[in-house]
Design a protein around this motif. Structure first.
Motif, PDB file in Angstrom:
ATOM      1  N   PHE A 281       0.808  -1.224   0.000  1.00 60.71           N
ATOM      2  CA  PHE A 281       0.000   0.000   0.000  1.00 60.71           C
ATOM      3  C   PHE A 281       0.847   1.282   0.000  1.00 60.71           C
ATOM      4  CE2 PHE A 281      -3.355  -3.002   1.271  1.00 60.71           C
ATOM      5  CZ  PHE A 281      -4.277  -2.680   0.285  1.00 60.71           C
ATOM      6  N   PRO A 282       1.989   1.343   0.690  1.00 63.33           N
ATOM      7  CA  PRO A 282       2.865   2.504   0.486  1.00 63.33           C
ATOM      8  C   PRO A 282       3.374   2.621  -0.949  1.00 63.33           C
ATOM      9  CG  PRO A 282       3.403   1.438   2.555  1.00 63.33           C
ATOM     10  CD  PRO A 282       2.425   0.544   1.857  1.00 63.33           C
ATOM     11  N   MET A 283       3.657   1.473  -1.578  1.00 63.16           N
ATOM     12  CA  MET A 283       4.090   1.501  -2.976  1.00 63.16           C
ATOM     13  C   MET A 283       2.991   2.090  -3.860  1.00 63.16           C
ATOM     14  SD  MET A 283       6.010  -2.191  -3.373  1.00 63.16           S
ATOM     15  CE  MET A 283       6.108  -2.020  -5.156  1.00 63.16           C
ATOM     16  N   ILE A 284       1.747   1.677  -3.618  1.00 63.13           N
ATOM     17  CA  ILE A 284       0.628   2.190  -4.405  1.00 63.13           C
ATOM     18  C   ILE A 284       0.447   3.684  -4.167  1.00 63.13           C
ATOM     19  CG2 ILE A 284      -1.887   2.108  -4.679  1.00 63.13           C
ATOM     20  CD1 ILE A 284      -1.738  -0.860  -4.152  1.00 63.13           C
ATOM     21  N   THR A 285       0.639   4.119  -2.926  1.00 62.25           N
ATOM     22  CA  THR A 285       0.514   5.541  -2.612  1.00 62.25           C
ATOM     23  C   THR A 285       1.521   6.373  -3.404  1.00 62.25           C
ATOM     24  OG1 THR A 285      -0.248   5.023  -0.369  1.00 62.25           O
ATOM     25  CG2 THR A 285       0.586   7.256  -0.771  1.00 62.25           C
ATOM     26  N   VAL A 286       2.772   5.899  -3.453  1.00 62.25           N
ATOM     27  CA  VAL A 286       3.810   6.620  -4.195  1.00 62.25           C
ATOM     28  C   VAL A 286       3.481   6.635  -5.690  1.00 62.25           C
ATOM     29  CG1 VAL A 286       6.243   6.599  -4.872  1.00 62.25           C
ATOM     30  CG2 VAL A 286       5.602   6.135  -2.500  1.00 62.25           C
ATOM     31  N   MET A 287       3.098   5.469  -6.220  1.00 61.83           N
ATOM     32  CA  MET A 287       2.764   5.407  -7.646  1.00 61.83           C
ATOM     33  C   MET A 287       1.523   6.231  -7.955  1.00 61.83           C
ATOM     34  SD  MET A 287       3.613   1.490  -8.784  1.00 61.83           S
ATOM     35  CE  MET A 287       2.815   0.713  -7.376  1.00 61.83           C
ATOM     36  N   GLY A 288       0.562   6.240  -7.020  1.00 62.30           N
ATOM     37  CA  GLY A 288      -0.641   7.041  -7.218  1.00 62.30           C
ATOM     38  C   GLY A 288      -0.341   8.520  -7.286  1.00 62.30           C
ATOM     39  N   LEU A 289       0.562   8.984  -6.416  1.00 67.40           N
ATOM     40  CA  LEU A 289       0.958  10.399  -6.444  1.00 67.40           C
ATOM     41  C   LEU A 289       1.670  10.739  -7.760  1.00 67.40           C
ATOM     42  CD1 LEU A 289       2.251  10.818  -2.769  1.00 67.40           C
ATOM     43  CD2 LEU A 289       0.144  11.766  -3.751  1.00 67.40           C
ATOM     44  N   TYR A 290       2.495   9.818  -8.218  1.00 64.43           N
ATOM     45  CA  TYR A 290       3.199  10.033  -9.485  1.00 64.43           C
ATOM     46  C   TYR A 290       2.214  10.120 -10.652  1.00 64.43           C
ATOM     47  CZ  TYR A 290       6.086   8.983 -13.565  1.00 64.43           C
ATOM     48  OH  TYR A 290       6.685   9.014 -14.797  1.00 64.43           O
ATOM     49  N   LEU A 291       1.259   9.186 -10.696  1.00 63.14           N
ATOM     50  CA  LEU A 291       0.270   9.193 -11.772  1.00 63.14           C
ATOM     51  C   LEU A 291      -0.628  10.421 -11.709  1.00 63.14           C
ATOM     52  CD1 LEU A 291      -0.708   5.407 -11.705  1.00 63.14           C
ATOM     53  CD2 LEU A 291       0.527   6.584 -13.531  1.00 63.14           C
ATOM     54  N   THR A 292      -0.982  10.831 -10.491  1.00 63.55           N
ATOM     55  CA  THR A 292      -1.820  12.025 -10.330  1.00 63.55           C
ATOM     56  C   THR A 292      -1.089  13.272 -10.795  1.00 63.55           C
ATOM     57  OG1 THR A 292      -2.932  11.013  -8.429  1.00 63.55           O
ATOM     58  CG2 THR A 292      -3.141  13.405  -8.676  1.00 63.55           C
TER      59      THR A 292
ATOM     60  N   PHE B  58       0.862  13.543 -13.218  1.00 67.01           N
ATOM     61  CA  PHE B  58       0.780  13.608 -14.677  1.00 67.01           C
ATOM     62  C   PHE B  58      -0.667  13.454 -15.178  1.00 67.01           C
ATOM     63  CE2 PHE B  58       5.190  12.539 -13.907  1.00 67.01           C
ATOM     64  CZ  PHE B  58       5.859  13.361 -14.812  1.00 67.01           C
ATOM     65  N   LYS B  59      -1.611  13.654 -14.256  1.00 64.67           N
ATOM     66  CA  LYS B  59      -3.039  13.637 -14.568  1.00 64.67           C
ATOM     67  C   LYS B  59      -3.510  12.307 -15.156  1.00 64.67           C
ATOM     68  CE  LYS B  59      -3.267  18.647 -15.188  1.00 64.67           C
ATOM     69  NZ  LYS B  59      -3.658  19.773 -16.070  1.00 64.67           N
ATOM     70  N   LYS B  60      -2.914  11.225 -14.675  1.00 63.54           N
ATOM     71  CA  LYS B  60      -3.330   9.882 -15.076  1.00 63.54           C
ATOM     72  C   LYS B  60      -4.303   9.353 -14.019  1.00 63.54           C
ATOM     73  CE  LYS B  60      -0.567   9.548 -18.691  1.00 63.54           C
ATOM     74  NZ  LYS B  60      -1.068   9.383 -20.071  1.00 63.54           N
ATOM     75  N   PHE B  61      -5.472   9.982 -13.946  1.00 67.85           N
ATOM     76  CA  PHE B  61      -6.405   9.679 -12.868  1.00 67.85           C
ATOM     77  C   PHE B  61      -7.026   8.282 -13.013  1.00 67.85           C
ATOM     78  CE2 PHE B  61      -6.651  14.386 -13.412  1.00 67.85           C
ATOM     79  CZ  PHE B  61      -5.985  14.712 -12.240  1.00 67.85           C
ATOM     80  N   ASN B  62      -7.337   7.875 -14.227  1.00 66.76           N
ATOM     81  CA  ASN B  62      -7.908   6.543 -14.445  1.00 66.76           C
ATOM     82  C   ASN B  62      -6.916   5.445 -14.050  1.00 66.76           C
ATOM     83  OD1 ASN B  62     -10.390   7.438 -15.412  1.00 66.76           O
ATOM     84  ND2 ASN B  62      -9.673   7.546 -17.519  1.00 66.76           N
ATOM     85  N   GLU B  63      -5.650   5.660 -14.401  1.00 69.26           N
ATOM     86  CA  GLU B  63      -4.614   4.676 -14.056  1.00 69.26           C
ATOM     87  C   GLU B  63      -4.416   4.602 -12.546  1.00 69.26           C
ATOM     88  OE1 GLU B  63      -4.490   6.835 -16.477  1.00 69.26           O
ATOM     89  OE2 GLU B  63      -4.396   5.498 -18.228  1.00 69.26           O
ATOM     90  N   CYS B  64      -4.451   5.760 -11.888  1.00 73.32           N
ATOM     91  CA  CYS B  64      -4.327   5.805 -10.425  1.00 73.32           C
ATOM     92  C   CYS B  64      -5.482   5.061  -9.763  1.00 73.32           C
ATOM     93  CB  CYS B  64      -4.282   7.262  -9.965  1.00 73.32           C
ATOM     94  SG  CYS B  64      -4.157   7.463  -8.179  1.00 73.32           S
ATOM     95  N   LEU B  65      -6.688   5.322 -10.232  1.00 69.79           N
ATOM     96  CA  LEU B  65      -7.863   4.649  -9.683  1.00 69.79           C
ATOM     97  C   LEU B  65      -7.806   3.154  -9.946  1.00 69.79           C
ATOM     98  CD1 LEU B  65     -10.610   4.901  -8.292  1.00 69.79           C
ATOM     99  CD2 LEU B  65     -11.624   5.336 -10.548  1.00 69.79           C
ATOM    100  N   PHE B  66      -7.310   2.768 -11.111  1.00 70.18           N
ATOM    101  CA  PHE B  66      -7.190   1.350 -11.461  1.00 70.18           C
ATOM    102  C   PHE B  66      -6.245   0.629 -10.509  1.00 70.18           C
ATOM    103  CE2 PHE B  66      -4.527  -1.703 -13.889  1.00 70.18           C
ATOM    104  CZ  PHE B  66      -5.461  -2.723 -14.029  1.00 70.18           C
ATOM    105  N   LEU B  67      -5.065   1.197 -10.275  1.00 68.72           N
ATOM    106  CA  LEU B  67      -4.096   0.580  -9.371  1.00 68.72           C
ATOM    107  C   LEU B  67      -4.652   0.441  -7.963  1.00 68.72           C
ATOM    108  CD1 LEU B  67      -0.607   2.139 -10.245  1.00 68.72           C
ATOM    109  CD2 LEU B  67      -1.317  -0.245 -10.475  1.00 68.72           C
ATOM    110  N   PHE B  68      -5.221   1.539  -7.453  1.00 61.19           N
ATOM    111  CA  PHE B  68      -5.729   1.514  -6.083  1.00 61.19           C
ATOM    112  C   PHE B  68      -6.908   0.543  -5.948  1.00 61.19           C
ATOM    113  CE2 PHE B  68      -8.588   3.022  -2.736  1.00 61.19           C
ATOM    114  CZ  PHE B  68      -7.725   3.018  -1.657  1.00 61.19           C
ATOM    115  N   SER B  69      -7.820   0.560  -6.902  1.00 62.92           N
ATOM    116  CA  SER B  69      -9.000  -0.313  -6.834  1.00 62.92           C
ATOM    117  C   SER B  69      -8.610  -1.777  -6.922  1.00 62.92           C
ATOM    118  CB  SER B  69      -9.975   0.027  -7.971  1.00 62.92           C
ATOM    119  OG  SER B  69     -10.434   1.351  -7.865  1.00 62.92           O
ATOM    120  N   THR B  70      -7.626  -2.088  -7.770  1.00 63.64           N
ATOM    121  CA  THR B  70      -7.192  -3.478  -7.924  1.00 63.64           C
ATOM    122  C   THR B  70      -6.601  -4.017  -6.630  1.00 63.64           C
ATOM    123  OG1 THR B  70      -6.724  -3.053 -10.267  1.00 63.64           O
ATOM    124  CG2 THR B  70      -5.807  -5.045  -9.321  1.00 63.64           C
TER     125      THR B  70
END
Length: 216
Positions: A75-86, A88-100
């Motif tokens: 979950f910390p890994m997802i948080t870091v990747m989510g911030l990175y994707l956000t 660059f405005k990759k909101f769908n990709e961020c939601l996909f990773l977190f939801s999965t």
């Protein structure tokens, strides 16, 4: 000609949804085998074979590997990747990773509560609480690394099938090692791991189908 027309009319989300249903059905059938103790001897023999390989070096290796499926690492890994994707405005990709990943965690807890399967009665090298089936480490590892590989494959599709094969091999290798580590450390039966693979694959395919649907 008709089959080709049907194939062209079937989108990628359809195929991922179909795979999700196949994996879900396989998990249900496999769970029946678990409930009726048909694989009890397989578990006993396989665990004995794996535990006989215990050495200080292998123990250190598998203690490190099991962290790759630990929720306090994932979950910390997802948080870091989510911030990175956000960023660059990759909101769908961020939601996909977190939801999965979050969905796999919640689904696993629900399945464990349904099956109530105890953990192995051997000498564990780490402490894990709760029920054993299906393996949470395996489901989380498959959800995270599978979703990352899926997104990378989507981004680098122009590189050809060679890269896709490498991503698939790397994902399978990591997930299998995480599952094997849990057997080696004495906290899961081999069938717990296989059940986690089936349930995790079903959930991952379902999430991929959803992601592709919103991207089309």
């Amino acid at each position: 000609m008709r089959r080709q027309a049907i194939a062209r009319g079937c989108s990628k989300p359809f195929y991922f949804l179909l795979f999700a249903l196949v994996f879900c059905g396989a998990f249900l059938v496999f769970s029946v085998f678990i409930h009726t103790h048909l694989l009890k001897e397989f578990d006993r023999w396989t665990m004995a074979a794996v535990l006989s390989l215990r050495t200080p070096k292998w123990t250190s290796f598998f203690l490190f590997i099991q962290q790759l499926g630990y929720r306090k690492v994932i979950f910390p890994m997802i948080t870091v990747m989510g911030l990175y994707l956000t960023l660059f405005k990759k909101f769908n990709e961020c939601l996909f990773l977190f939801s999965t990943a979050a969905g796999a965690f919640i689904l696993n807890g629900w399945l464990k509560a349904c099956f109530h399967r105890p953990r192995p009665s051997v000498q564990p090298l780490i402490t894990e609480n709760g029920f054993g089936y299906p393996s949470r480490h395996t489901m989380l590892a498959l959800a995270l690394y599978g979703s990352i590989s899926f997104l990378l494959w989507r981004k680098l599709q122009g590189e050809g099938t060679h890269l896709a094969k490498k991503l698939l091999a790397l994902t399978i290798g990591v997930v299998v090692l995480v599952g094997l580590s849990m057997i080696y450390l004495g906290v899961h039966y081999p069938t717990d791991i296989f059940g986690g693979l089936l349930a995790g694959a079903a959930w991952l395919c379902l999430c991929c189908a959803w992601y592709l649907h919103i991207k089309e």
